[in-house]
Write an enzyme that holds these catalytic residues in place. Structure first.
Site, PDB file in Angstrom:
ATOM      1  N   LYS A 112     111.738 100.175  39.449  1.00 51.84           N
ATOM      2  CA  LYS A 112     112.190  98.887  38.913  1.00 51.84           C
ATOM      3  C   LYS A 112     112.890  99.041  37.553  1.00 51.84           C
ATOM      4  CE  LYS A 112     109.940  96.259  42.062  1.00 51.84           C
ATOM      5  NZ  LYS A 112     109.172  97.154  42.931  1.00 51.84           N
TER       6      LYS A 112
HETATM    7  C1  PLP Z   1     108.831  97.097  44.298  1.00 52.58           C
HETATM    8  C2  PLP Z   1     108.415  98.371  44.918  1.00 52.58           C
HETATM    9  C3  PLP Z   1     108.720  98.660  46.259  1.00 52.58           C
HETATM   10  C4  PLP Z   1     109.408  97.665  47.169  1.00 52.58           C
HETATM   11  O1  PLP Z   1     110.731  97.373  46.782  1.00 52.58           O
HETATM   12  P1  PLP Z   1     111.460  96.059  47.339  1.00 52.58           P
HETATM   13  O2  PLP Z   1     112.748  95.996  46.618  1.00 52.58           O
HETATM   14  O3  PLP Z   1     110.548  94.917  46.975  1.00 52.58           O
HETATM   15  O4  PLP Z   1     111.586  96.193  48.807  1.00 52.58           O
HETATM   16  C5  PLP Z   1     108.375  99.913  46.764  1.00 52.58           C
HETATM   17  N1  PLP Z   1     107.733 100.817  45.992  1.00 52.58           N
HETATM   18  C6  PLP Z   1     107.409 100.561  44.712  1.00 52.58           C
HETATM   19  C7  PLP Z   1     106.681 101.606  43.930  1.00 52.58           C
HETATM   20  C8  PLP Z   1     107.747  99.344  44.123  1.00 52.58           C
HETATM   21  O5  PLP Z   1     107.424  99.097  42.851  1.00 52.58           O
END
Ligand code: PLP
Length: 464
Positions: A112
């Site tokens: 993120k």
């Molecule tokens: C947010 C997240 C996901 C999922 O990503 P999306 O964009 O919501 O599909 C997968 N793995 C981790 C570690 C995350 O933080």
């Protein structure tokens, strides 16, 4: 390039307006009015670019000329200077034909950060340039919250409130969010699950009077800027793997929750990146796996798993994909989303399902399979996968054809999810930045999953 809503009642608006609007004012999601297609010659030129140069090249198609190049460059440099790896998102070989794209070298150890470090810069830019107050509101299954807070903590003109499901995020995720002492940060710990949190913030964003009176801004992947920032590493990884293996087409395997990250991959493909299959990995919350297999989008029973950041039943970015599957027919999207609201499901006809299956394969990874995958790769490759990344890698084993080359997205560092790692009988050493969190004081407020309670807390916070 302008931006329009998947439901057809917003458009054509510019880049900054789309960024600030977050969720479309008609309840839809904002998308570019036309996806830029990158020529083969341009792709060849991009092969040699650094990560930051590639960001600049790709963003220039999307920012509509609204940000002077020097300003954008400064923001991009600042965003990625916080990463611990000089390639930002390095690629490494896991075994023959399968590569890991390490997306966790940012300040909060999850992917993120790649979009949210930039969005923090961009919010700050807008706050200063247009002398605006910005109140960021978001829901998190764990990682978005920490990343978003890290992106804007202490920044002038910005306040941030994050809702997380009480007791349903990992300990490290909770600590990363709640040990931040800056006064511009509010953590609400909600008695409910992530879908409750996401539904409440979507309702607040849909209340246009409340939204404008409180200057609400979105950091969840309903915000198109997140998707845009995440397309970059698909290109970057493709070039690295192509240089090493000389293959022309690669698969990407993506641990999926809200469909944001994998939608960024779909967008990269539509931009002309030679992606073969997008492999959609889920956990027990496998609504999206069932959608790819059967063409039925219907939330099931919520389930807490070893990969909490994927514990999502209603994937908000799904609507963006639906818009493209329906050939950008906004009236049809509106109809289906209204049907979804009343009937709780969307069913695609067979000809559309075959379109979906041409783009995606899917595998739902159950708990024991996730832990086995972690143990397995620790033993045979001496690599410690976090439980989300393990879902992606397990899905490669199921979905990639022989001889195909796949890049599997490593979405988080294992230290964030020690609960699962311990169940594998593995002891890990925490990175210093995570180890120190355990001695810090936490700040958060526990509340009921009720819209009026959240609204009251927000108004109090914004007026403080
Ligand atoms: C947010 C997240 C996901 C999922 O990503 P999306 O964009 O919501 O599909 C997968 N793995 C981790 C570690 C995350 O933080």
């Amino acid at each position: 390039m302008d931006y329009i809503s998947t439901r057809g009642k917003v458009g054509n608006i510019g880049f900054i307006d789309a960024f600030m609007m977050g969720l479309g004012n008609d309840g839809g999601l904002l998308v570019p009015n036309e996806i830029p297609v990158i020529s083969t010659e341009t792709l060849q030129q991009w092969e040699q670019l650094s990560y930051q140069e590639l960001v600049m090249a790709i963003f220039s198609y999307y920012t509509n000329g609204e940000i002077p190049e020097e300003d954008l460059k400064q923001m991009v440099e600042a965003s990625y200077s916080t990463f611990r790896h000089d390639e930002v998102t390095p690629v490494r070989k896991l075994y023959e034909g399968t590569y890991l794209l390490e997306l966790f070298h940012g300040p909060t150890f999850a992917f993120k950060d790649i979009a949210l470090q930039f969005m923090g810069q961009l919010y700050s830019y807008v706050a200063t340039k247009y002398n605006k107050k910005i109140h960021i509101l978001g829901a998190t299954s764990g990682d978005t919250g920490a990343s978003a807070i890290e992106g804007v903590r202490g920044k002038e003109g910005i306040k941030i409130c994050i809702l997380h499901p009480h007791g349903k995020v990992s300990k490290v995720q909770e600590l990363q969010m709640t040990t931040v002492q800056d006064d511009n940060v509010l953590n609400l710990s909600v008695d409910g699950n992530f879908d409750d949190c996401q539904r409440m913030i979507k309702e607040l964003f849909a209340d246009l009077d409340f939204k404008s009176a409180n200057q609400l801004a979105a950091i969840n992947s309903i915000n198109f800027v997140r998707i845009m920032a995440q397309t970059v590493y698909y290109f970057y990884a493709y070039f690295r793997v192509k240089q090493e293996t000389s293959v022309e087409r690669v698969n990407f395997s993506v641990p999926t929750g809200n469909f944001g990250d994998i939608f960024a991959g779909y967008l990269a493909k539509r931009m002309g990146l030679p992606i073969n299959k997008l492999i959609l990995a889920t956990n027990e919350n496998n609504i999206l796996e069932r959608f790819v297999q059967e063409g039925v989008y219907m939330p099931g029973e919520f389930c807490s798993t070893y990969s909490p950041s994927m514990d999502i039943q209603v994937a908000s970015n799904f609507e963006r994909y639906l818009y493209y599957v329906l050939n950008e027919d906004a009236a049809q999207v509106r109809k289906l989303m209204e049907h979804f609201k009343t009937e709780g499901e969307i069913v695609l006809p067979p000809e559309l399902l075959s379109k979906v299956q041409a783009d995606f394969s899917a595998h739902g990874v159950m708990g024991q399979e996730c832990l086995d995958t972690i143990s397995d790769y620790k033993t045979k490759a001496d690599y410690l996968l976090d439980p989300h990344t393990a879902c992606g890698v397990a899905a490669v084993e199921k979905c990639a054809g022989t001889g195909e080359v796949t890049v599997s997205l490593a979405t988080a560092h294992p230290a964030k999810f020690d609960e699962a790692i311990r169940l594998c009988g593995i002891e890990q050493q925490f990175p210093e930045q995570i180890a120190i969190l355990f001695n810090k004081q936490q700040r958060q407020k526990r509340i009921d999953a009720e819209l009026s309670v959240v609204a009251d807390e927000l108004v109090k916070f914004y007026n403080s």
